[in-house]
Every structure is written in C-alpha cells, then in structure tokens.
Design a protein around this motif. Sequence first.
Motif, PDB file in Angstrom:
ATOM      1  N   ALA A 108       0.846  -1.192   0.000  1.00  0.00           N
ATOM      2  CA  ALA A 108       0.000   0.000   0.000  1.00  0.00           C
ATOM      3  C   ALA A 108       0.887   1.250   0.000  1.00  0.00           C
ATOM      4  CB  ALA A 108      -0.892   0.010   1.230  1.00  0.00           C
ATOM      5  N   ALA A 109       0.531   2.231  -0.819  1.00  0.00           N
ATOM      6  CA  ALA A 109       1.227   3.519  -0.802  1.00  0.00           C
ATOM      7  C   ALA A 109       0.463   4.447   0.130  1.00  0.00           C
ATOM      8  CB  ALA A 109       1.303   4.111  -2.202  1.00  0.00           C
ATOM      9  N   ILE A 110       1.184   5.092   1.024  1.00  0.00           N
ATOM     10  CA  ILE A 110       0.590   5.966   2.034  1.00  0.00           C
ATOM     11  C   ILE A 110       1.290   7.316   1.972  1.00  0.00           C
ATOM     12  CG2 ILE A 110       0.341   6.312   4.536  1.00  0.00           C
ATOM     13  CD1 ILE A 110       0.457   3.259   4.819  1.00  0.00           C
ATOM     14  N   VAL A 111       0.546   8.379   2.204  1.00  0.00           N
ATOM     15  CA  VAL A 111       1.147   9.714   2.299  1.00  0.00           C
ATOM     16  C   VAL A 111       0.996  10.195   3.738  1.00  0.00           C
ATOM     17  CG1 VAL A 111       0.981  12.124   1.573  1.00  0.00           C
ATOM     18  CG2 VAL A 111       0.686  10.294  -0.118  1.00  0.00           C
ATOM     19  N   GLU A 112       2.105  10.627   4.320  1.00  0.00           N
ATOM     20  CA  GLU A 112       2.093  11.276   5.630  1.00  0.00           C
ATOM     21  C   GLU A 112       2.815  12.603   5.486  1.00  0.00           C
ATOM     22  OE1 GLU A 112       3.655   8.699   8.683  1.00  0.00           O
ATOM     23  OE2 GLU A 112       2.144   7.162   8.298  1.00  0.00           O
ATOM     24  N   TRP A 113       2.556  13.533   6.416  1.00  0.00           N
ATOM     25  CA  TRP A 113       3.142  14.861   6.317  1.00  0.00           C
ATOM     26  C   TRP A 113       4.662  14.807   6.499  1.00  0.00           C
ATOM     27  CZ3 TRP A 113       2.410  19.043   3.939  1.00  0.00           C
ATOM     28  CH2 TRP A 113       3.072  20.218   4.293  1.00  0.00           C
ATOM     29  N   GLU A 114       5.103  14.139   7.565  1.00  0.00           N
ATOM     30  CA  GLU A 114       6.544  13.989   7.803  1.00  0.00           C
ATOM     31  C   GLU A 114       6.755  12.808   8.739  1.00  0.00           C
ATOM     32  OE1 GLU A 114       6.954  17.400  11.275  1.00  0.00           O
ATOM     33  OE2 GLU A 114       7.660  17.831   9.263  1.00  0.00           O
ATOM     34  N   PRO A 115       7.989  12.302   8.841  1.00  0.00           N
ATOM     35  CA  PRO A 115       8.227  11.170   9.744  1.00  0.00           C
ATOM     36  C   PRO A 115       7.901  11.535  11.188  1.00  0.00           C
ATOM     37  CG  PRO A 115      10.135  11.559   8.325  1.00  0.00           C
ATOM     38  CD  PRO A 115       9.203  12.715   8.128  1.00  0.00           C
ATOM     39  N   ASP A 116       7.188  10.640  11.893  1.00  0.00           N
ATOM     40  CA  ASP A 116       6.860  10.898  13.294  1.00  0.00           C
ATOM     41  C   ASP A 116       8.068  10.585  14.184  1.00  0.00           C
ATOM     42  OD1 ASP A 116       6.911   8.106  13.603  1.00  0.00           O
ATOM     43  OD2 ASP A 116       4.739   7.934  13.580  1.00  0.00           O
ATOM     44  N   LYS A 117       7.927  10.881  15.449  1.00  0.00           N
ATOM     45  CA  LYS A 117       9.024  10.732  16.416  1.00  0.00           C
ATOM     46  C   LYS A 117       9.554   9.285  16.438  1.00  0.00           C
ATOM     47  CE  LYS A 117       9.854  11.351  21.348  1.00  0.00           C
ATOM     48  NZ  LYS A 117       9.210  11.617  22.612  1.00  0.00           N
ATOM     49  N   GLU A 118       8.631   8.317  16.456  1.00  0.00           N
ATOM     50  CA  GLU A 118       9.038   6.915  16.511  1.00  0.00           C
ATOM     51  C   GLU A 118       9.838   6.532  15.264  1.00  0.00           C
ATOM     52  OE1 GLU A 118       5.788   7.894  17.037  1.00  0.00           O
ATOM     53  OE2 GLU A 118       5.897   7.740  19.220  1.00  0.00           O
ATOM     54  N   THR A 119       9.360   6.959  14.105  1.00  0.00           N
ATOM     55  CA  THR A 119      10.064   6.656  12.850  1.00  0.00           C
ATOM     56  C   THR A 119      11.441   7.300  12.845  1.00  0.00           C
ATOM     57  OG1 THR A 119       7.964   6.478  11.657  1.00  0.00           O
ATOM     58  CG2 THR A 119       9.946   6.859  10.330  1.00  0.00           C
ATOM     59  N   ARG A 120      11.516   8.545  13.320  1.00  0.00           N
ATOM     60  CA  ARG A 120      12.807   9.239  13.368  1.00  0.00           C
ATOM     61  C   ARG A 120      13.792   8.468  14.244  1.00  0.00           C
ATOM     62  NH1 ARG A 120      13.128  13.884  11.166  1.00  0.00           N
ATOM     63  NH2 ARG A 120      14.887  14.532  12.422  1.00  0.00           N
ATOM     64  N   GLN A 121      13.306   7.949  15.392  1.00  0.00           N
ATOM     65  CA  GLN A 121      14.165   7.171  16.290  1.00  0.00           C
ATOM     66  C   GLN A 121      14.568   5.844  15.651  1.00  0.00           C
ATOM     67  OE1 GLN A 121      11.698   7.087  19.804  1.00  0.00           O
ATOM     68  NE2 GLN A 121      12.729   8.849  20.720  1.00  0.00           N
ATOM     69  N   GLU A 122      13.595   5.138  15.067  1.00  0.00           N
ATOM     70  CA  GLU A 122      13.870   3.847  14.414  1.00  0.00           C
ATOM     71  C   GLU A 122      14.933   3.991  13.330  1.00  0.00           C
ATOM     72  OE1 GLU A 122      10.220   2.379  12.737  1.00  0.00           O
ATOM     73  OE2 GLU A 122       9.246   2.273  14.698  1.00  0.00           O
ATOM     74  N   GLU A 123      14.862   5.078  12.590  1.00  0.00           N
ATOM     75  CA  GLU A 123      15.778   5.289  11.464  1.00  0.00           C
ATOM     76  C   GLU A 123      17.070   5.986  11.878  1.00  0.00           C
ATOM     77  OE1 GLU A 123      15.274   4.062   8.276  1.00  0.00           O
ATOM     78  OE2 GLU A 123      13.666   3.016   9.322  1.00  0.00           O
ATOM     79  N   GLY A 124      17.170   6.359  13.156  1.00  0.00           N
ATOM     80  CA  GLY A 124      18.385   6.993  13.658  1.00  0.00           C
ATOM     81  C   GLY A 124      18.658   8.359  13.049  1.00  0.00           C
ATOM     82  N   LEU A 125      17.598   9.125  12.825  1.00  0.00           N
ATOM     83  CA  LEU A 125      17.748  10.439  12.197  1.00  0.00           C
ATOM     84  C   LEU A 125      18.157  11.491  13.217  1.00  0.00           C
ATOM     85  CD1 LEU A 125      14.528  10.525   9.975  1.00  0.00           C
ATOM     86  CD2 LEU A 125      16.846   9.893   9.276  1.00  0.00           C
ATOM     87  N   SER A 126      19.071  12.358  12.818  1.00  0.00           N
ATOM     88  CA  SER A 126      19.427  13.495  13.662  1.00  0.00           C
ATOM     89  C   SER A 126      18.407  14.610  13.421  1.00  0.00           C
ATOM     90  CB  SER A 126      20.845  13.975  13.335  1.00  0.00           C
ATOM     91  OG  SER A 126      20.893  14.487  12.017  1.00  0.00           O
TER      92      SER A 126
END
Length: 138
Positions: free
Chosen positions: A31-49
């Motif tokens: 499924a293709a999904i559109v979200e505004w921006e990565p949420d806090k959990e996603t940012r942590q999972e992906e190790g984003l600064s």
Amino acid sequence: DMPRESFEKIVAEEFPRAVPERFRARIKNVAAIVEWEPDKETRQEEGLSEDETLLGLYRGIPNTLRGSEYGVGATLPDTITLFQSPIEEEAKHVAHVKTISEEDAVRQVIRDTIWHEVAHYFGMSEGEVRARERKAGT
C-alpha cells in the motif's frame, strides 16, 4: 504547501511512471501511504538526527524474503510511505537547480522516492539502492 489530495493524486499518477511494468506486475500486497513527515518513533527507528529527514520509507517483508507461507491467512500489506513535507522541500531545491516548475519537481522527487522504496521491496539494501541511483545519475 500543496493540498494533500493534490499530492496523493500526483503519487497515483507517478507510481506507474516510477516503476517499469515488468516490476510493477511483481508488486503484491503493498500500500502507498502519504504522511506529512516522519513521526518521532520513525525518526528514532531510522536513527535520524535533528537536521535529517526521510522522503520515503518501505516497511514490510521484502519480496525476496517471502517464503511459501507468506500470505497464508490474514497478511497486512507492506507499506511505502511518502512524506509530503520533505518531498516538497526537496522539490523546491530541484526546481531551482533544474529551472523547472515546482509541480514538475514534486513529480520527479515522488518518482525517484517511489523507485527507491520499491527497490527495497525487491530486497535491495540501502547501499545497493544508492549505488544504482549514483550510476543512473539520479
């Protein structure tokens, strides 16, 4: 910012342009999904600064790892999430550099992002995807 409906319409239009037919036919249960921006959990999972973001994210079981038991019983679809705000930001840069309209730039960034995430679906690692993109000049 582009209205969500307009952005989603472009995603639907660009998906077939981003993925060659021979591969599109092999994409199952995604499924293709559109979200505004990565949420806090996603940012942590992906190790984003703080100054990093994502244009897209594939979540699921890559096609190459789906065994004979895949799809037996209820199987939630894999997801390809496109993050609208970062894509629009990247598109502003692309529009400026390539002197194209912002809508054309949004379309290009969406196509590139879909291709990138579909490559993960087909089992390519981040390094392999980036090497292919460098080779293709994207």
